[in-house]
Design a protein around this motif. Structure first.
Motif, PDB file in Angstrom:
ATOM      1  N   PRO A   9       0.748  -1.173  -0.048  1.00  0.00           N
ATOM      2  CA  PRO A   9      -0.006  -0.034   0.012  1.00  0.00           C
ATOM      3  C   PRO A   9       0.960   1.262   0.077  1.00  0.00           C
ATOM      4  N   LEU A  35     -14.312  -0.777  -5.772  1.00  0.00           N
ATOM      5  CA  LEU A  35     -14.756  -1.192  -4.486  1.00  0.00           C
ATOM      6  C   LEU A  35     -15.084   0.196  -3.742  1.00  0.00           C
ATOM      7  N   MET A  53     -12.780  -3.356   4.075  1.00  0.00           N
ATOM      8  CA  MET A  53     -11.777  -2.219   3.690  1.00  0.00           C
ATOM      9  C   MET A  53     -11.530  -1.389   4.790  1.00  0.00           C
ATOM     10  N   GLY A  56      -8.681  -2.733   6.992  1.00  0.00           N
ATOM     11  CA  GLY A  56      -7.763  -3.140   6.127  1.00  0.00           C
ATOM     12  C   GLY A  56      -7.376  -4.450   5.742  1.00  0.00           C
ATOM     13  N   ASP A  84      -4.255  -3.027 -11.540  1.00  0.00           N
ATOM     14  CA  ASP A  84      -3.803  -2.068 -10.339  1.00  0.00           C
ATOM     15  C   ASP A  84      -4.465  -2.679  -9.270  1.00  0.00           C
ATOM     16  N   GLU A 119       8.640   5.072   4.302  1.00  0.00           N
ATOM     17  CA  GLU A 119       8.268   6.021   2.966  1.00  0.00           C
ATOM     18  C   GLU A 119       6.668   5.658   2.607  1.00  0.00           C
ATOM     19  N   TYR A 137      -3.094  12.610  -5.515  1.00  0.00           N
ATOM     20  CA  TYR A 137      -2.362  13.532  -5.186  1.00  0.00           C
ATOM     21  C   TYR A 137      -1.597  13.387  -3.796  1.00  0.00           C
ATOM     22  N   PHE A 141       4.296  15.873  -1.969  1.00  0.00           N
ATOM     23  CA  PHE A 141       5.074  15.633  -2.982  1.00  0.00           C
ATOM     24  C   PHE A 141       4.519  15.486  -4.505  1.00  0.00           C
ATOM     25  N   ASP A 162      -9.150   4.673   5.191  1.00  0.00           N
ATOM     26  CA  ASP A 162      -8.305   3.431   5.321  1.00  0.00           C
ATOM     27  C   ASP A 162      -6.763   4.127   5.545  1.00  0.00           C
ATOM     28  N   LYS A 200      11.597  10.518  -7.310  1.00  0.00           N
ATOM     29  CA  LYS A 200      10.176  11.151  -7.562  1.00  0.00           C
ATOM     30  C   LYS A 200       9.512  10.493  -8.756  1.00  0.00           C
ATOM     31  N   ILE A 201       8.193  10.877  -8.798  1.00  0.00           N
ATOM     32  CA  ILE A 201       7.239  10.278  -9.609  1.00  0.00           C
ATOM     33  C   ILE A 201       7.729  10.108 -10.886  1.00  0.00           C
TER      34      ILE A 201
END
Ligand code: AP5
Length: 226
Positions: A9, A35, A53, A56, A84, A119, A137, A141, A162, A200-201
């Motif tokens: 996660p 979901l 959910m 968790g 995903d 992280e 978002y 970051f 969650d 970085k992304i």
């Protein structure tokens, strides 16, 4: 292109799935988003999924497998898809294998995002998601241009329920116990690409791109389970 995005996660799966989906115009199937939408609309699936959910835990395999099977049957998935957050248990992986065989399809790559717990917790605690289009978002970051509003659809940005500390701990534990074994499973099939998730992304996107283009050139096609 048919990809699976695997990782703990907060590893950045949803973020990279969105970028890949936009870039390659490929359908993104995020079981978490589907979901959450069902929970918000209080559909029969949502009513069943909510308690799992909120604590968790994983939503029962049969419910999730069925929703993925249905979604894969839609027109938008004919050219490819990005999974995903699915599969995330051995039973889900085996069910996916059966579905793929029935459809005569192969998975090109499983992208596994590696990243440490500290992280992950920083990322999850600062995450905000659009109520409308689900774009993700981060207050530090990856902030939106306008505070609290989605750059894409101007929807309200909210914090996921969650992402509270206690639930995050439970999600990490579930990940270790139920999802991590899939790394070895897909490694045996030669499908895993390990992606360093720290950075970085845009840097992660470059790593992803490298692996996705190598999937076309370097790797033999592998039908998992054959
Ligand atoms: P789901 O929504 O799938 O949650 P998850 O797998 O726990 O993953 P996350 O969405 O939390 O993280 P992510 O890796 O997508 O990270 P993101 O890109 O958002 O599942 C939620 C729940 O639904 C589950 O607990 C379960 O109950 C149920 N569920 C879902 N699928 C299921 C299944 N298959 N079976 C059973 N139950 C299921 O990034 C996180 C944050 O970090 C964001 O703020 C982002 O902006 C930021 N960020 C991203 N990349 C970077 C970077 N490189 N640097 C800095 N910040 C970054």
């Amino acid at each position: 292109m048919r990809l699976i995005l695997l990782g703990p996660p907060g590893a950045g799966k949803g973020t990279q799935a969105q970028i890949l989906s936009d870039r390659y115009e490929t359908d993104k199937i995020s079981t978490g988003d589907i979901l959450r939408d069902a929970v918000g609309k209080k559909t029969p699936l949502g009513l069943k999924a909510k308690e799992y959910m909120d604590s968790g835990r994983l939503v029962p395999d049969d419910l999730v497998v069925e929703l993925v099977r249905e979604r894969l049957g839609t027109d938008s998935c004919r050219k490819g898809y990005i999974l995903d957050g699915f599969p995330r248990s051995m039973l889900q992986a085996e069910s996916l294998e059966k579905i793929l065989k029935q459809r005569g399809e192969l998975i090109d790559r499983v992208l596994f995002f590696e990243i440490g717990d500290d992280e992950l917790i920083r990322r999850l605690s600062g995450r905000r998601s659009c109520e409308g289009c689900k774009r993700v978002y981060h207050i530090e970051f990856n902030p939106p241009v306008k505070d609290g509003k989605c750059d894409s659809c101007n929807g309200n940005l909210i914090q996921r329920s969650d992402d509270r500390k206690e639930t995050v701990k439970a999600r990490l534990k579930v990940y270790r116990e139920e999802t991590e074994p899939l790394i070895a499973y897909y490694n045996t099939n030669g499908l895993i690409s390990r992606i360093d998730g720290l950075g970085k992304i845009e840097e992660i996107t470059k790593r992803v791109d490298r692996e996705v283009s190598r999937a076309d050139d370097d790797y033999p096609e592998v039908r998992s389970g054959d």
